[in-house]
Design a protein around this motif. Structure first.
Motif, PDB file in Angstrom:
ATOM      1  N   MET A   1     -20.773 -12.758  11.570  1.00 19.30           N
ATOM      2  CA  MET A   1     -21.987 -12.168  11.032  1.00 19.30           C
ATOM      3  C   MET A   1     -22.852 -11.744  12.229  1.00 19.30           C
ATOM      4  O   MET A   1     -22.679 -12.225  13.346  1.00 19.30           O
ATOM      5  CB  MET A   1     -22.741 -13.193  10.182  1.00 19.30           C
ATOM      6  CG  MET A   1     -21.971 -13.629   8.944  1.00 19.30           C
ATOM      7  SD  MET A   1     -23.019 -14.405   7.680  1.00 19.30           S
ATOM      8  CE  MET A   1     -23.433 -15.938   8.492  1.00 19.30           C
ATOM      9  N   HIS A   2     -23.785 -10.813  11.989  1.00 17.22           N
ATOM     10  CA  HIS A   2     -24.693 -10.390  13.042  1.00 17.22           C
ATOM     11  C   HIS A   2     -26.132 -10.644  12.616  1.00 17.22           C
ATOM     12  O   HIS A   2     -26.430 -10.724  11.424  1.00 17.22           O
ATOM     13  CB  HIS A   2     -24.505  -8.906  13.358  1.00 17.22           C
ATOM     14  CG  HIS A   2     -23.195  -8.620  14.017  1.00 17.22           C
ATOM     15  ND1 HIS A   2     -22.096  -8.186  13.315  1.00 17.22           N
ATOM     16  CD2 HIS A   2     -22.799  -8.724  15.314  1.00 17.22           C
ATOM     17  CE1 HIS A   2     -21.076  -8.026  14.154  1.00 17.22           C
ATOM     18  NE2 HIS A   2     -21.468  -8.343  15.364  1.00 17.22           N
ATOM     19  N   GLY A   3     -27.021 -10.739  13.618  1.00 22.82           N
ATOM     20  CA  GLY A   3     -28.424 -11.014  13.325  1.00 22.82           C
ATOM     21  C   GLY A   3     -29.307  -9.813  13.579  1.00 22.82           C
ATOM     22  O   GLY A   3     -29.055  -9.015  14.475  1.00 22.82           O
ATOM     23  N   LEU A   4     -30.353  -9.711  12.760  1.00 22.21           N
ATOM     24  CA  LEU A   4     -31.403  -8.721  12.964  1.00 22.21           C
ATOM     25  C   LEU A   4     -32.709  -9.486  13.186  1.00 22.21           C
ATOM     26  O   LEU A   4     -32.739 -10.720  13.116  1.00 22.21           O
ATOM     27  CB  LEU A   4     -31.524  -7.815  11.741  1.00 22.21           C
ATOM     28  CG  LEU A   4     -30.323  -6.919  11.474  1.00 22.21           C
ATOM     29  CD1 LEU A   4     -30.487  -6.191  10.144  1.00 22.21           C
ATOM     30  CD2 LEU A   4     -30.177  -5.909  12.619  1.00 22.21           C
ATOM     31  N   ASN A   5     -33.770  -8.757  13.404  1.00 26.30           N
ATOM     32  CA  ASN A   5     -35.068  -9.423  13.560  1.00 26.30           C
ATOM     33  C   ASN A   5     -35.386 -10.302  12.352  1.00 26.30           C
ATOM     34  O   ASN A   5     -35.899 -11.414  12.485  1.00 26.30           O
ATOM     35  CB  ASN A   5     -36.185  -8.392  13.714  1.00 26.30           C
ATOM     36  CG  ASN A   5     -36.058  -7.650  15.032  1.00 26.30           C
ATOM     37  OD1 ASN A   5     -35.336  -8.094  15.935  1.00 26.30           O
ATOM     38  ND2 ASN A   5     -36.763  -6.528  15.139  1.00 26.30           N
ATOM     39  N   ILE A   6     -35.049  -9.788  11.167  1.00 22.75           N
ATOM     40  CA  ILE A   6     -35.364 -10.525   9.947  1.00 22.75           C
ATOM     41  C   ILE A   6     -34.615 -11.847   9.860  1.00 22.75           C
ATOM     42  O   ILE A   6     -34.925 -12.690   9.019  1.00 22.75           O
ATOM     43  CB  ILE A   6     -35.029  -9.691   8.692  1.00 22.75           C
ATOM     44  CG1 ILE A   6     -33.593  -9.179   8.785  1.00 22.75           C
ATOM     45  CG2 ILE A   6     -36.016  -8.552   8.530  1.00 22.75           C
ATOM     46  CD1 ILE A   6     -33.096  -8.547   7.497  1.00 22.75           C
ATOM     47  N   ASP A   7     -33.606 -12.038  10.697  1.00 24.10           N
ATOM     48  CA  ASP A   7     -32.835 -13.277  10.657  1.00 24.10           C
ATOM     49  C   ASP A   7     -33.349 -14.316  11.643  1.00 24.10           C
ATOM     50  O   ASP A   7     -32.708 -15.351  11.822  1.00 24.10           O
ATOM     51  CB  ASP A   7     -31.366 -12.981  10.949  1.00 24.10           C
ATOM     52  CG  ASP A   7     -30.803 -11.957   9.981  1.00 24.10           C
ATOM     53  OD1 ASP A   7     -30.905 -12.208   8.774  1.00 24.10           O
ATOM     54  OD2 ASP A   7     -30.301 -10.909  10.427  1.00 24.10           O
TER      55      ASP A   7
ATOM     56  N   ASP B   1     -35.314 -15.736   4.580  1.00 25.16           N
ATOM     57  CA  ASP B   1     -35.471 -14.297   4.737  1.00 25.16           C
ATOM     58  C   ASP B   1     -35.979 -13.710   3.434  1.00 25.16           C
ATOM     59  O   ASP B   1     -35.221 -13.489   2.501  1.00 25.16           O
ATOM     60  CB  ASP B   1     -34.106 -13.710   5.105  1.00 25.16           C
ATOM     61  CG  ASP B   1     -34.000 -12.262   4.734  1.00 25.16           C
ATOM     62  OD1 ASP B   1     -35.031 -11.561   4.777  1.00 25.16           O
ATOM     63  OD2 ASP B   1     -32.884 -11.828   4.400  1.00 25.16           O
TER      64      ASP B   1
ATOM     65  N   SER C   1     -33.670 -17.709   9.887  1.00 27.42           N
ATOM     66  CA  SER C   1     -32.433 -18.404   9.552  1.00 27.42           C
ATOM     67  C   SER C   1     -31.678 -18.770  10.823  1.00 27.42           C
ATOM     68  O   SER C   1     -31.025 -19.809  10.880  1.00 27.42           O
ATOM     69  CB  SER C   1     -31.579 -17.563   8.613  1.00 27.42           C
ATOM     70  OG  SER C   1     -30.901 -16.554   9.308  1.00 27.42           O
TER      71      SER C   1
END
Lengths: 339, 339, 339
Positions: free
Chosen positions: B309-315, B160, B318
């Motif tokens: 943990m949570h995910g966003l587009n940027i993740d 990221d 990963s």
């Protein structure tokens, strides 16, 4: 299933001194096992969130403040004091679900108080009355003590003034004995100990008092003082005497650590800053002696948790305080079981 | 029964830089929970054994090297690189059963690689391609970072590049955003940030690229650079530009610690040792900022492992990397269940 | 249910040197997991109690001595050497039930011995014979080593003199081998190593002996020396030689820590204090080398408790010693099961 928690959650706990919470940097604290980030908004209100970004759980206290929001150091997500995400760089729009748990907070009597339990029950009227801390009729100062022990060992310690002779052999005590509960103790027509003799500034015998007020789960105010014997203090007229308040509130960080906030306030020589400093420093030395005791107890209790402490008459006060705490915890457990 | 391992065992992991492994003293390393002793034989091959003498389990790394063997400091038992005992003082003959587990090892691209899993599967062709480390067309240097965190937090961090603006506010980033996967990101006809302006040594706008290549389980090569805008770099002709590779491989020592080997390589000003040193030192400072972030994440994850943990587009990058890792682990678990 | 204890409780364990136990301050020690407070009474007898006040479990070793009693620092409760409470400030009369567990103690051969098991079985005649420590025909001195390891690793270490060549490569050993049990080893008509050459002060070959006496659970006396070859030492006449005793007793504090008390005694040049000091310091350096070995073993055993140590011929002595210890523990377990 019995609760093994040692503290109720539905209570106001002191998290920090007001002066520790600013608009420049977030502050990290832990209360009742919960990591918290604490900061001050433009309206001077204090905001408290769980100290972990919704996104990757980096502590928000490692970030920075921007306006009224805290900004995560990792990806720049911002959260307002309600825990709602207000900025989400690199994402087209902010996810509604992105929020961090917020905790009710109140600033009162020089301290910032946080409610780790059910927010619906967080009534600011229930904040412990420590008005001496900012009452213009009183002067004094205090400190914070970080201790590696169950906060209840300090409750025991404070509920029992007889230990004074032994723990503080070289400091404030003089030989005495007595039975203390959440209650009043008067010593009529006695020689004052050197400390009180000096505070009073008058010769002769005194009426001396020690009144302990325990406010569950973890606040204790000691009302202590002397007045010339026979001037009516036991009957309510303390005007000829000198009066102090040792204001104590001990916040559990975890089961085995706590933060102890105290002040030593007085109602005489209000503008004597030298006296304020002397008293604070002397009291800090005394509390270090207590710290050595309660931390050693903690180590022994952890080494052999199955071995019991025993109670004497002098422990009536601390036994009652511990019972009240247990009842509060049990009531919470029952409440959740029925919910 | 689900595996709780966080790393596959059938993989090549960097154990040390080649220059750390000598013929004078054995080296102790831990990979995937396995304590290892590493040394170099006369034929320059690297030997790797479990770091515990067959006899009384003293770490062999506390011993000394004699010829091609490692000799235990306690009773002088010697073991060759295959783990077979070759000397057993005080015993009439050497017990056949006296051997220590050996691990496949390969030295390549300045690093020593070890295979902690099934030796039959240890194919040297599968060593990650980090040829920039010793390619004469490239120059640069690196370091090792010992970190108290799950190695996957570094994978997240490297997959990221958007975090750059926030974590490295004072170092390499300039404001930008984007969506990164195991993929390519081009910025066409842009003002280069000061760092790249200086590296390029030419005025004007540039085409800039950041290409991330993740090789499971723990190797990431960043292909970064700029070329004067419109000189064909996006189409494949980078000859007018400057190009760097950040070569990263992060070896899990245990579930909560890792060793991070990195180099910063470049294809320009190859003989400028001052630049090599400057870049290494600047990069080391940046990685210390990352280290503070991932170690804080680790503490928070350990304090509340049940909180996600949570995910966003940027993740996306990963998330994909972690999924690949999980699949590798699951495949190993299935393989052993069927064996 | 098998016992996982690693030490018998019905045994005399060295708790301290006699000179460490005084009439001014209580001493804290831990034996077999039991925290103890140790002090000396007016009749010179040593008293040993559990190191926790009956009342609030503060360690009594934080308190002070008054007459023959130890006084708790917290509330001033006093306890005599039998563990009975003798003073209870603030309470009208002393509670009969207020007592602390007392442990049998004997002072012998410069050491204070404590019996952590059933007091009815504590026979002073069973204290290990370490008479060399205060025999006027012998001179020497020793020290205490606090070690982070299972005490049995030191037993292994001492039962096996072959490790000497390897662990102490730079100190006392010279190349040799042999098979040692709880038994005698003679080297006839040999060149003495430099150390013994110097002690003997005579030229020529010697008869040299190393005799190991293990007294369970944790006492080992090494009888070592040389005499001019052919002067009858193997047959019992050591009068032409020099003789030393390395007197060792290793007390388990917990499963993973121990206190190692040792002396190095000799029967020649009795009044040479310089030699006493030299030998003590030289031996202390050697024991530090052993300490590094056994603590490293401990770390490895804790990291992988499921992985076994293996035995060679040279381990016959330590294997027998460990078996005896296990039998003692098993017998105790059976005794309690039938009680």
């Amino acid at each position: 299933m019995p609760s093994t928690r040692t503290f109720p959650l539905n209570a106001w706990y002191a998290a920090a001194w007001g002066h520790e919470v600013g608009r420049r940097e977030p502050l990290a604290r832990t209360i009742c096992g919960e990591p918290l980030v604490v900061w001050r908004r433009a309206d001077q209100k204090v905001a408290v969130l769980e100290d972990a970004c919704w996104h990757r759980r980096l502590p928000l206290s490692m970030g920075r403040l921007e306006g009224d929001d805290v900004v995560c150091r990792y990806h720049g997500l911002a959260f307002d004091g309600s825990g709602q995400c207000t900025r989400m760089p690199s994402q087209e729009k902010i996810l509604r679900t992105a929020c961090v748990r917020a905790f009710p907070a109140v600033e009162r009597h020089r301290l910032v108080w946080v409610w780790p339990g059910d927010p619906a029950l967080a009534d600011p009227a229930k904040v412990p009355d420590l008005h001496w801390n900012d009452d213009p009729e009183w002067a004094g100062d205090g400190e914070t003590l970080a201790a590696k022990c169950d906060y209840r060992l300090f409750i025991d310690n404070l509920m029992d003034l007889t230990h004074e002779t032994f723990v503080h052999a070289t400091s404030i005590g003089n030989p005495q004995e007595g039975r203390l509960v959440t209650s009043t103790r008067w010593m009529h027509d006695v020689e004052p100990p050197p400390f009180w003799r000096a505070q009073l500034g008058k010769p002769g015998k005194v009426d001396r008092w020690q009144i302990i007020r325990f406010e569950p789960p973890c606040t204790i105010v000691l009302d202590v003082g002397v007045a010339p014997a026979g001037t009516g203090a036991p009957q309510g007229d303390r005007s000829q005497g000198v009066n102090g308040r040792v204001v104590n509130t001990i916040t559990p960080e975890t089961a085995g650590t706590c933060l102890y906030f105290w002040t030593l306030m007085r109602n005489y020589r209000l503008r004597d800053q030298t006296l304020t400093t002397q008293l604070r420093e002397a009291n800090a030395r005394i509390f270090l002696e207590d710290l050595a005791v309660v931390e050693a107890q903690q180590r022994m209790l952890e080494a052999h948790p199955e071995r019991a402490m025993h109670g004497l008459n002098i422990d009536a006060g601390s036994a009652r305080a511990r019972r009240v705490i247990e009842e509060l915890i049990a009531a919470e457990t029952a409440l959740r079981a029925s919910a």
